[in-house]
Motif scaffolding. Structure first.
Motif, mmCIF file in Angstrom:
data_model
loop_
_atom_site.group_PDB
_atom_site.id
_atom_site.type_symbol
_atom_site.label_atom_id
_atom_site.label_comp_id
_atom_site.label_asym_id
_atom_site.label_seq_id
_atom_site.Cartn_x
_atom_site.Cartn_y
_atom_site.Cartn_z
ATOM 1 N N LEU A 28 -18.850 20.822 114.069
ATOM 2 C CA LEU A 28 -18.907 21.416 112.731
ATOM 3 C C LEU A 28 -19.892 20.683 111.823
ATOM 4 C CD1 LEU A 28 -15.127 22.261 112.191
ATOM 5 C CD2 LEU A 28 -17.007 23.834 112.739
ATOM 6 N N SER A 29 -20.108 19.398 112.075
ATOM 7 C CA SER A 29 -21.109 18.646 111.306
ATOM 8 C C SER A 29 -22.501 19.225 111.542
ATOM 9 C CB SER A 29 -21.097 17.171 111.697
ATOM 10 O OG SER A 29 -19.916 16.553 111.274
ATOM 11 N N ARG A 30 -22.765 19.562 112.799
ATOM 12 C CA ARG A 30 -24.060 20.177 113.113
ATOM 13 C C ARG A 30 -24.148 21.582 112.498
ATOM 14 N NH1 ARG A 30 -22.864 17.408 117.782
ATOM 15 N NH2 ARG A 30 -21.920 19.207 118.802
ATOM 16 N N LYS A 31 -23.071 22.318 112.581
ATOM 17 C CA LYS A 31 -23.065 23.695 112.085
ATOM 18 C C LYS A 31 -23.214 23.759 110.567
ATOM 19 C CE LYS A 31 -20.257 27.901 112.191
ATOM 20 N NZ LYS A 31 -19.046 28.517 112.726
ATOM 21 N N TYR A 32 -22.584 22.825 109.852
ATOM 22 C CA TYR A 32 -22.558 22.884 108.385
ATOM 23 C C TYR A 32 -23.350 21.762 107.719
ATOM 24 C CZ TYR A 32 -18.750 26.170 109.190
ATOM 25 O OH TYR A 32 -17.988 27.228 109.599
ATOM 26 N N HIS A 33 -24.323 21.221 108.407
ATOM 27 C CA HIS A 33 -25.117 20.154 107.781
ATOM 28 C C HIS A 33 -25.967 20.764 106.669
ATOM 29 C CE1 HIS A 33 -27.741 16.778 107.136
ATOM 30 N NE2 HIS A 33 -26.886 16.048 107.845
ATOM 31 N N ASP A 35 -28.666 19.968 105.243
ATOM 32 C CA ASP A 35 -30.118 19.980 105.442
ATOM 33 C C ASP A 35 -30.604 21.249 106.136
ATOM 34 O OD1 ASP A 35 -30.232 17.518 104.236
ATOM 35 O OD2 ASP A 35 -30.573 16.392 106.099
ATOM 36 N N PHE A 36 -29.739 21.865 106.950
ATOM 37 C CA PHE A 36 -30.136 23.078 107.658
ATOM 38 C C PHE A 36 -30.157 24.304 106.738
ATOM 39 C CE2 PHE A 36 -28.049 20.928 111.518
ATOM 40 C CZ PHE A 36 -29.227 20.304 111.863
ATOM 41 N N PHE A 37 -29.670 24.145 105.525
ATOM 42 C CA PHE A 37 -29.564 25.268 104.603
ATOM 43 C C PHE A 37 -30.377 25.044 103.330
ATOM 44 C CE2 PHE A 37 -25.945 25.307 107.382
ATOM 45 C CZ PHE A 37 -25.766 26.653 107.691
ATOM 46 N N ALA A 38 -31.367 24.170 103.417
ATOM 47 C CA ALA A 38 -32.178 23.809 102.245
ATOM 48 C C ALA A 38 -32.942 24.998 101.678
ATOM 49 C CB ALA A 38 -33.140 22.683 102.604
ATOM 50 N N ASN A 39 -33.289 25.958 102.515
ATOM 51 C CA ASN A 39 -34.058 27.118 102.050
ATOM 52 C C ASN A 39 -33.176 28.308 101.694
ATOM 53 O OD1 ASN A 39 -36.485 25.742 102.382
ATOM 54 N ND2 ASN A 39 -36.605 26.324 104.545
ATOM 55 N N GLU A 40 -31.882 28.118 101.745
ATOM 56 C CA GLU A 40 -30.949 29.210 101.428
ATOM 57 C C GLU A 40 -30.715 29.291 99.925
ATOM 58 O OE1 GLU A 40 -29.626 31.413 103.553
ATOM 59 O OE2 GLU A 40 -30.522 30.492 105.325
ATOM 60 N N SER A 41 -29.996 30.307 99.521
ATOM 61 C CA SER A 41 -29.684 30.491 98.100
ATOM 62 C C SER A 41 -28.767 29.363 97.619
ATOM 63 C CB SER A 41 -28.984 31.836 97.888
ATOM 64 O OG SER A 41 -27.686 31.793 98.464
ATOM 65 N N PRO A 42 -28.757 29.096 96.313
ATOM 66 C CA PRO A 42 -27.858 28.060 95.788
ATOM 67 C C PRO A 42 -26.390 28.327 96.133
ATOM 68 C CG PRO A 42 -29.467 28.671 94.123
ATOM 69 C CD PRO A 42 -29.633 29.627 95.272
ATOM 70 N N ASP A 46 -24.056 25.792 98.216
ATOM 71 C CA ASP A 46 -22.747 25.325 97.719
ATOM 72 C C ASP A 46 -21.653 25.572 98.748
ATOM 73 O OD1 ASP A 46 -23.804 24.417 95.339
ATOM 74 O OD2 ASP A 46 -23.171 26.169 94.171
ATOM 75 N N GLU A 47 -21.684 26.752 99.362
ATOM 76 C CA GLU A 47 -20.685 27.092 100.378
ATOM 77 C C GLU A 47 -20.747 26.120 101.547
ATOM 78 O OE1 GLU A 47 -19.920 30.531 103.748
ATOM 79 O OE2 GLU A 47 -21.114 31.046 101.976
ATOM 80 N N VAL A 48 -21.942 25.831 102.016
ATOM 81 C CA VAL A 48 -22.120 24.931 103.148
ATOM 82 C C VAL A 48 -21.703 23.514 102.765
ATOM 83 C CG1 VAL A 48 -23.864 23.855 104.645
ATOM 84 C CG2 VAL A 48 -23.853 26.330 104.297
ATOM 85 N N LEU A 49 -22.024 23.106 101.553
ATOM 86 C CA LEU A 49 -21.618 21.780 101.094
ATOM 87 C C LEU A 49 -20.090 21.668 101.064
ATOM 88 C CD1 LEU A 49 -22.479 19.015 100.072
ATOM 89 C CD2 LEU A 49 -22.554 19.965 97.767
ATOM 90 N N GLN A 50 -19.418 22.719 100.621
ATOM 91 C CA GLN A 50 -17.952 22.730 100.616
ATOM 92 C C GLN A 50 -17.408 22.653 102.037
ATOM 93 O OE1 GLN A 50 -16.735 26.181 98.396
ATOM 94 N NE2 GLN A 50 -17.277 25.272 96.417
ATOM 95 N N LEU A 51 -18.015 23.391 102.957
ATOM 96 C CA LEU A 51 -17.565 23.360 104.353
ATOM 97 C C LEU A 51 -17.834 21.995 104.981
ATOM 98 C CD1 LEU A 51 -18.690 26.929 105.455
ATOM 99 C CD2 LEU A 51 -16.332 26.087 105.264
ATOM 100 N N SER A 52 -18.947 21.385 104.640
ATOM 101 C CA SER A 52 -19.259 20.050 105.147
ATOM 102 C C SER A 52 -18.242 19.031 104.630
ATOM 103 C CB SER A 52 -20.681 19.658 104.727
ATOM 104 O OG SER A 52 -20.982 18.359 105.163
#
Length: 176
Positions: A28-33, A35-42, A46-52
């Motif tokens: 899950l760390s790899r899935k929700y890191h 850095d992998f979502f830097a080009n996504e919407s804010p 935020d969602e990925v940061l919460q999941l991380s």
């Protein structure tokens, strides 16, 4: 309250395979890191940061047996935050002699007596840990809700008695 067991895809249990918990954390760390979502919407960031964050908290809880026990008891509604649990009178009476000996050592230090008391407390803890291991194993192996309910109450009582012993051990450690 977040259900870390569900998040990791595990059945709620007191005894988990440590390697499986660690593997799920890394997966899950790899899935929700983030850095992998830097080009996504804010919003997605935020969602990925919460999941991380959820993954990190789940790992901290599920990988530590004492935390996992308290968490599962709370998740099942048996343990409440800041609960004013009353320890059984028989247990407190048994502990009174040990507590008095610790207090005596605070005024009249004696390393030999302190060693004897440390041994007594360690023996009490070992006995309680063995009882706890048997109860948690029984809980994990049964699907009977009524049996589980009774086991949860016994596990809760041992949880609080062990917390009491930890405080005694801390007082003993201060004697050095």
């Amino acid at each position: 309250m977040e259900d870390y067991f569900r998040f990791y895809g595990f059945q709620p249990a007191f005894n988990l395979d440590a390697a499986a918990v660690k593997a799920r954390f890394f997966e899950l760390s790899r899935k929700y890191h983030p850095d992998f979502f830097a080009n996504e919407s804010p919003e997605k960031q935020d969602e990925v940061l919460q999941l991380s964050t959820l993954n990190t908290n789940a790992y901290k809880t599920l990988s530590d047996p004492a935390r996992r026990m308290a968490y599962l008891l709370e998740l099942k509604g048996v343990l409440a935050a800041n609960e004013n649990y009353v320890l059984p009178q028989a247990f407190l009476m048994d502990m009174m002699e040990v507590n008095e000996a610790i207090m005596d050592l605070q005024f009249d230090p004696d390393q030999q007596k302190a060693g004897v008391i440390r041994g007594q407390v360690a023996a009490i803890e070992k006995e309680m840990q063995e009882e706890l291991a048997a109860l948690t194993r029984q809980y994990d192996e049964t699907d009977d809700g009524a049996v589980q309910s009774g086991l949860l109450q016994a596990i809760k009582d041992l949880h609080y008695r062990l917390k009491y012993l930890v405080r005694m051990q801390e007082n003993l450690a201060k004697l050095n």
